[in-house]
Scaffold this active site. Structure first.
Site, mmCIF file in Angstrom:
data_model
loop_
_atom_site.group_PDB
_atom_site.id
_atom_site.type_symbol
_atom_site.label_atom_id
_atom_site.label_comp_id
_atom_site.label_asym_id
_atom_site.label_seq_id
_atom_site.Cartn_x
_atom_site.Cartn_y
_atom_site.Cartn_z
ATOM 1 N N ASN A 113 0.859 -1.181 0.000
ATOM 2 C CA ASN A 113 0.000 0.000 0.000
ATOM 3 C C ASN A 113 0.900 1.237 0.000
ATOM 4 O O ASN A 113 1.486 1.578 1.014
ATOM 5 C CB ASN A 113 -0.894 -0.031 1.253
ATOM 6 C CG ASN A 113 -1.758 1.209 1.369
ATOM 7 O OD1 ASN A 113 -1.808 2.043 0.459
ATOM 8 N ND2 ASN A 113 -2.452 1.336 2.488
ATOM 9 N N LYS B 57 0.068 4.228 -0.256
ATOM 10 C CA LYS B 57 -0.598 5.392 0.351
ATOM 11 C C LYS B 57 -0.385 6.631 -0.546
ATOM 12 O O LYS B 57 -0.305 6.485 -1.759
ATOM 13 C CB LYS B 57 -0.110 5.607 1.790
ATOM 14 C CG LYS B 57 -0.240 4.306 2.616
ATOM 15 C CD LYS B 57 -0.065 4.484 4.086
ATOM 16 C CE LYS B 57 -0.237 3.138 4.779
ATOM 17 N NZ LYS B 57 -0.112 3.202 6.231
ATOM 18 N N HIS C 155 -9.366 0.777 5.007
ATOM 19 C CA HIS C 155 -8.096 1.036 5.698
ATOM 20 C C HIS C 155 -8.370 1.980 6.876
ATOM 21 O O HIS C 155 -9.212 2.869 6.773
ATOM 22 C CB HIS C 155 -7.085 1.656 4.727
ATOM 23 C CG HIS C 155 -5.713 1.668 5.301
ATOM 24 N ND1 HIS C 155 -5.315 2.615 6.213
ATOM 25 C CD2 HIS C 155 -4.661 0.833 5.144
ATOM 26 C CE1 HIS C 155 -4.064 2.350 6.586
ATOM 27 N NE2 HIS C 155 -3.646 1.279 5.949
ATOM 28 N N GLU D 37 -6.874 4.449 7.939
ATOM 29 C CA GLU D 37 -6.720 5.877 7.612
ATOM 30 C C GLU D 37 -7.984 6.413 6.936
ATOM 31 O O GLU D 37 -8.372 7.559 7.137
ATOM 32 C CB GLU D 37 -5.469 6.072 6.729
ATOM 33 C CG GLU D 37 -4.201 5.880 7.552
ATOM 34 C CD GLU D 37 -3.017 5.324 6.782
ATOM 35 O OE1 GLU D 37 -3.003 5.371 5.540
ATOM 36 O OE2 GLU D 37 -2.079 4.821 7.452
ATOM 37 N N GLU E 150 -5.022 -5.149 10.415
ATOM 38 C CA GLU E 150 -4.007 -4.127 10.666
ATOM 39 C C GLU E 150 -4.303 -3.436 11.993
ATOM 40 O O GLU E 150 -5.132 -2.507 12.041
ATOM 41 C CB GLU E 150 -4.012 -3.085 9.542
ATOM 42 C CG GLU E 150 -3.723 -3.652 8.178
ATOM 43 C CD GLU E 150 -3.191 -2.588 7.221
ATOM 44 O OE1 GLU E 150 -2.078 -2.773 6.719
ATOM 45 O OE2 GLU E 150 -3.875 -1.566 7.005
ATOM 46 N N GLY F 270 2.716 2.235 10.813
ATOM 47 C CA GLY F 270 3.652 3.354 10.681
ATOM 48 C C GLY F 270 4.352 3.726 11.983
ATOM 49 O O GLY F 270 4.983 4.778 12.068
ATOM 50 N N SER G 278 3.755 -2.115 10.380
ATOM 51 C CA SER G 278 5.209 -2.166 10.603
ATOM 52 C C SER G 278 5.811 -3.526 10.257
ATOM 53 O O SER G 278 6.732 -3.998 10.941
ATOM 54 C CB SER G 278 5.551 -1.765 12.039
ATOM 55 O OG SER G 278 5.128 -0.439 12.283
HETATM 56 P P1 13P Z 1 3.235 0.337 7.663
HETATM 57 O O1 13P Z 1 3.757 -0.938 7.055
HETATM 58 O O2 13P Z 1 3.955 1.556 7.176
HETATM 59 O O3 13P Z 1 3.142 0.246 9.151
HETATM 60 O O4 13P Z 1 1.728 0.510 7.128
HETATM 61 C C1 13P Z 1 0.867 -0.568 7.162
HETATM 62 C C2 13P Z 1 -0.349 -0.231 6.408
HETATM 63 O O5 13P Z 1 -1.103 0.639 6.796
HETATM 64 C C3 13P Z 1 -0.607 -0.932 5.142
HETATM 65 O O6 13P Z 1 -1.880 -0.696 4.674
#
Ligand code: 13P
Length: 253
Positions: A9, A11, A96, A98, A168, A174, A214
């Site tokens: 992803n 983003k 997601h 976010e 997740e 992150g 992560s």
């Molecule tokens: P990270 O791997 O940067 O923690 O993000 C995970 C994520 O949100 C994938 O959709």
């Protein structure tokens, strides 16, 4: 056998030029992967057509990171599933954390998006996961179960067969603080148990459940070794082709 999947992803990162370079590197390095590992990248909407074209016929599939909750019409700025399909993309990331947090996506909205995605023959990657307060209050199983029930339990068995789930935990996204392999396994097993109850063993055992948060080359081997972890949804580490491919090589032999 469930599919082993690693999805990146991206983003809101990369210009089209950067994205082309990254996709070309991922494509090149993907040649060294075992045949049965499925690789997906989810760049921004603006890159979908170009990247899907470049990657056509290869190992790397292309996903969007979202879609509109409507089929078409007067929804300025939105991107429909038909439009996504017309770029050559095959998957849609939905729900997601976010999107849930910053764009107010509720289960009601997500159900519409999942249905539209399936109706158009694309594969949803449905994300779920608890925030830190919920885990601290020992409510994580209940929270994730509700996210799954409110959306995926409205699908038919036939529809559910075409869904990928990504767990997740929001506190791991992150932050560099990954879930332990045990924490990932117990949640994945819980999700699968929920699927067994609603859809039966065959569907539950065929559904790929990815871990995200992560996930890096140095922790993927331990996480992917767990029996109910079928791969990963990778954020930061998917922006480096070598790291992304190293993660995709982390499945037990
Ligand atoms: P990270 O791997 O940067 O923690 O993000 C995970 C994520 O949100 C994938 O959709």
């Amino acid at each position: 056998m469930r599919k082993q999947i690693v999805a990146g992803n991206w983003k809101m990162n990369t210009t089209l030029e950067d994205g082309l370079k990254l996709a070309a590197q991922v494509n090149e390095l993907s040649q060294s992967l075992p045949q049965d590992v499925e690789l997906i990248i989810a760049p921004p909407f603006t890159h979908l057509h170009t990247l899907a074209n470049k990657l056509q016929g290869g190992k790397v599939k292309v996903s969007s990171q979202n879609c509109a909750a409507w089929d078409k019409g007067a929804y300025t700025g939105e991107i429909s599933v038909d439009m996504i399909a017309s770029t050559g993309a095959s998957h849609v990331i939905l729900g997601h954390s976010e999107r849930r947090e910053y764009f107010g996506e509720t289960s009601e909205i997500l159900l519409k998006k999942v249905k539209l995605t399936l109706d158009k023959g694309l594969t949803p990657i449905f994300c779920c996961g608890e925030v830190l307060d919920e885990r601290d209050a020992n409510r994580h199983f209940e929270v994730v179960q509700t996210q799954i029930e409110e959306v995926l339990f409205n699908l038919t068995e036939g529809e559910m067969k075409n869904v990928i789930i990504a767990y997740e935990p929001v506190w791991a996204i992150g932050t560099g603080r990954t879930a332990t392999p045990e924490q990932a396994q117990e949640m994945h097993a819980h999700i699968r148990k929920c699927l067994v109850k609603k859809f039966g063993n065959a569907v539950a055992n065929a559904t790929s459940i990815l871990y995200g948060g992560s996930c890096k080359p140095d922790n993927a081997v331990e996480i992917f070794a767990k029996p109910d972890v079928d791969g990963g949804l990778i954020g930061g580490a998917s922006l480096k082709a070598e790291d992304f491919i190293a993660i995709a090589k982390s499945f037990p032999k």
